[in-house]
Design an enzyme around this catalytic site. Structure first.
Site, PDB file in Angstrom:
ATOM      1  N   GLU A  19       1.885  -0.540  -4.968  1.00 11.28           N
ATOM      2  CA  GLU A  19       0.858   0.448  -5.294  1.00 11.28           C
ATOM      3  C   GLU A  19       1.507   1.818  -5.184  1.00 11.28           C
ATOM      4  O   GLU A  19       1.833   2.271  -4.084  1.00 11.28           O
ATOM      5  CB  GLU A  19      -0.330   0.371  -4.322  1.00 11.28           C
ATOM      6  CG  GLU A  19      -1.483   1.249  -4.775  1.00 11.28           C
ATOM      7  CD  GLU A  19      -2.025   2.218  -3.752  1.00 11.28           C
ATOM      8  OE1 GLU A  19      -3.068   2.818  -3.999  1.00 11.28           O
ATOM      9  OE2 GLU A  19      -1.384   2.416  -2.688  1.00 11.28           O
TER      10      GLU A  19
ATOM     11  N   ASP B  51       0.831  -1.204   0.000  1.00 11.53           N
ATOM     12  CA  ASP B  51       0.000   0.000   0.000  1.00 11.53           C
ATOM     13  C   ASP B  51       0.872   1.263   0.000  1.00 11.53           C
ATOM     14  O   ASP B  51       1.857   1.340   0.738  1.00 11.53           O
ATOM     15  CB  ASP B  51      -0.874  -0.023   1.276  1.00 11.53           C
ATOM     16  CG  ASP B  51      -1.927   1.059   1.281  1.00 11.53           C
ATOM     17  OD1 ASP B  51      -2.777   1.043   0.382  1.00 11.53           O
ATOM     18  OD2 ASP B  51      -1.907   1.908   2.191  1.00 11.53           O
TER      19      ASP B  51
HETATM   20  C1  NOJ Z   1      -4.344   2.985  -0.994  1.00 15.24           C
HETATM   21  C2  NOJ Z   1      -5.543   2.117  -0.760  1.00 15.24           C
HETATM   22  O1  NOJ Z   1      -5.826   1.425  -1.942  1.00 15.24           O
HETATM   23  C3  NOJ Z   1      -6.648   3.038  -0.321  1.00 15.24           C
HETATM   24  O2  NOJ Z   1      -7.891   2.382  -0.305  1.00 15.24           O
HETATM   25  C4  NOJ Z   1      -6.286   3.605   1.015  1.00 15.24           C
HETATM   26  O3  NOJ Z   1      -7.254   4.559   1.386  1.00 15.24           O
HETATM   27  C5  NOJ Z   1      -4.924   4.304   0.987  1.00 15.24           C
HETATM   28  N1  NOJ Z   1      -3.939   3.557   0.261  1.00 15.24           N
HETATM   29  C6  NOJ Z   1      -4.402   4.514   2.383  1.00 15.24           C
HETATM   30  O4  NOJ Z   1      -3.988   3.320   2.957  1.00 15.24           O
END
Ligand code: NOJ
Length: 537
Positions: A272, A213
């Site tokens: 991500e 993440d």
């Molecule tokens: C990316 C995640 O996909 C999202 O849903 C989240 O709100 C943020 N990161 C914070 O963790």
């Protein structure tokens, strides 16, 4: 033979990974919230769909301020979703069906309910407990202005002020997301050690990898400087940013790669990272770092031939020096569903069918977000009271947030929750029109979106995955994307709003799959894609 064509290539080089948004996939206990037992009961759907793996969004104990991305304990399962025993059973069943499973790792921040953050609040400024997070004194004579001008991604400022144990107004802490998601300080050795231990915990349990993440956020400029106002806007991060995509972050991933490589069984990471340039993203997948990264350049491209081709070329070109495979994604739990982004209604659905064939024809891996195989659209008319995404409240409704792409799936039946669970409850209401889109109904219809995805994933194994990794573009009219991969596979996508002829060199090829019926003269109607098998000459 290229790495992708080699049947012994690691699974993650060309895997199709299905994203399970745990709260909204399937609810076994009838409380209206999806759970691990629900996922387990629906694994046959994923097997029949033909994906290689599933990615579970966070299911760890959490106050659920941000749909579980506010983790209070990284080594357990939230009681809403089940138990560690349920997780082990799900993993064993998935493996039994030949499906790999990756879990979400959230390293940038914890929940404010995490024991570390509670300890930090109870400890004085300057203490080791506070040093795991980014606590700073405020600016101004009374310290009542935040340490800098950084913004939360969910709207509002990125600093919250604490009340010290003696009741006095105190220090501030950084939260790039919600205030309930304090950022960790990744220069702190204890933080690094803890996450390596968390990785081991899940690797020892048998997971096949991790989705990382906000992989580009962990390192911050130690001076915490103000951001020039023109750079404060939201959107993919550009170079030279004080809290995104800093070079120091790569040390973390080198250490994680060494750790994962010491395990048997091709464990892998996907980053991500929303970055402005594919070249910067490619740095995350250098040979000693993460294995793959989500390709948001493709996702963000509008339905226009030039933009799609540019995203494809830039992706492939930027990865050339790394050896990493590209990945492709059209939707996830953070963005408006692509049926809606592509125009909505019948047109959006038609374009989404063509886009699926485009995505699944490209080299490398792909991500399917739950419900896209059913053609679900964004639910845009949710009542304010049911919205849960913190973005909605923090922007005072200016940004509706991400709930519209998170509505629980329709599986079968005539009435809500359409087989999502044994009761009518679902944590967000499902539109009545989803009755027709339920998986069981679509499975029985050869022309449905579900049948198209199933056929595409089956043919991908036979025809597309073994094809050459290189994409060779063919001359086709404006608004048409046509390419070959190796001697026997070709894909043509008519992105335009008028019919188009197939490129001359493909006229003798046989159509193996089409996103919608072709015209009698063999031309491609508007927003239609075909896969072709080309006879070797
Ligand atoms: C990316 C995640 O996909 C999202 O849903 C989240 O709100 C943020 N990161 C914070 O963790």
């Amino acid at each position: 033979m290229s790495a992708a064509a080699d049947p012994r290539a690691p699974w993650w080089r060309r895997a199709v990974i299905y994203q399970v948004y745990v709260r909204s996939f399937a609810d076994a206990d009838g409380d209206g919230v999806g759970d691990l037992a629900g996922i387990r009961s629906r694994l046959a759907h994923l097997r029949d769909l033909g994906v290689d793996a599933l990615w579970l969004t966070p299911f760890y104990p959490s106050p659920q301020v941000d749909g579980g991305y506010d983790v209070a304990d990284h080594r357990d399962v939230d009681p809403r979703f089940g138990t560690l025993g349920d997780f082990d059973a799900l993993l064993a069943d998935a493996h039994g069906l030949g499906l790999r499973l990756i879990v979400d790792l959230v390293p940038n921040h914890t929940s404010s309910e995490h024991p570390w953050f509670r300890a930090a609040l109870a400890a004085p400024p300057g203490s080791p407990e506070r040093a795991r997070y980014l606590f700073r004194d405020g600016r101004g004579p009374r310290g009542d202005e935040p340490p800098n001008n950084w913004r939360s991604r969910f709207g509002g400022g990125a600093w919250a002020r604490v009340t010290e144990p003696d009741g006095a107004p105190g220090q501030w802490y950084l939260h790039l997301f919600a205030p309930e998601q304090p950022d960790l300080d990744w220069t702190n050795g204890e933080v690094r050690g803890e996450y390596e231990s968390i990785l081991r915990f899940w690797l020892d349990r048998g997971v096949d990898g991790f989705r990382v993440d906000v992989a580009h956020a962990l390192a911050k400029d130690p001076d915490l400087p103000d951001i020039p106002p023109e750079r404060l806007r939201r959107g993919p991060a550009a170079e030279g940013h004080p809290h995104f995509d800093r070079d120091e972050v790569h040390d973390v991933y080198r250490a994680w790669r060494r750790l994962a490589d010491a395990y048997p069984g091709e464990r892998s990471f996907v980053a991500e990272a929303w970055l402005q340039s594919p070249q910067r993203l490619a740095r995350y997948v250098r040979p000693d770092e993460l294995h793959t990264a989500f390709n948001f350049h493709f996702l963000l491209a509008p339905w226009a031939a030039g933009a799609l081709r540019q995203a494809i070329d830039a992706t492939i070109g930027s990865l050339a020096g790394t050896g990493a495979p590209p990945t492709w994604v059209l939707s996830n739990h953070d963005v408006t569903r692509h049926v809606t982004r592509y125009g909505g209604g019948a047109l959006g659905a038609r374009r989404a069918r063509a886009a699926a064939l485009l995505m699944l024809a490209l080299p490398g891996g792909a991500y399917v977000y739950q419900g896209e195989e059913l053609g679900l659209h964004e639910v845009e008319d949710l009542a304010d009271e049911v919205r849960q995404d913190p973005t909605f409240a923090r922007t005072e409704g200016a940004d509706p947030g991400r709930d519209g792409c998170r509505v629980p799936l329709p599986w079968s039946g005539e009435e809500p929750s359409y087989g999502f669970g044994p009761s009518a409850a679902s944590w967000l209401p499902q539109p009545g029109s989803w009755r027709e889109l339920a998986a069981a109904r679509q499975a029985a219809r050869p022309a449905s979106m579900l049948s198209l995805y199933r056929a595409a994933l089956r043919l991908r194994r036979e025809l597309v995955a073994p094809a050459d990794e290189a994409v060779r573009w063919l001359d086709a009219g404006d608004g048409v994307l046509a390419f070959r991969r190796g001697p026997s596979f070709a894909c043509v996508v008519n992105v335009a709003d008028e019919p188009a002829a197939l490129p001359a060199e493909l006229l003798g090829a046989s159509v193996v799959l089409a996103s919608d019926a072709l015209a009698v003269d063999g031309s491609l109607p508007a927003a239609t894609a075909v896969w072709l098998a080309v006879e070797a000459s």
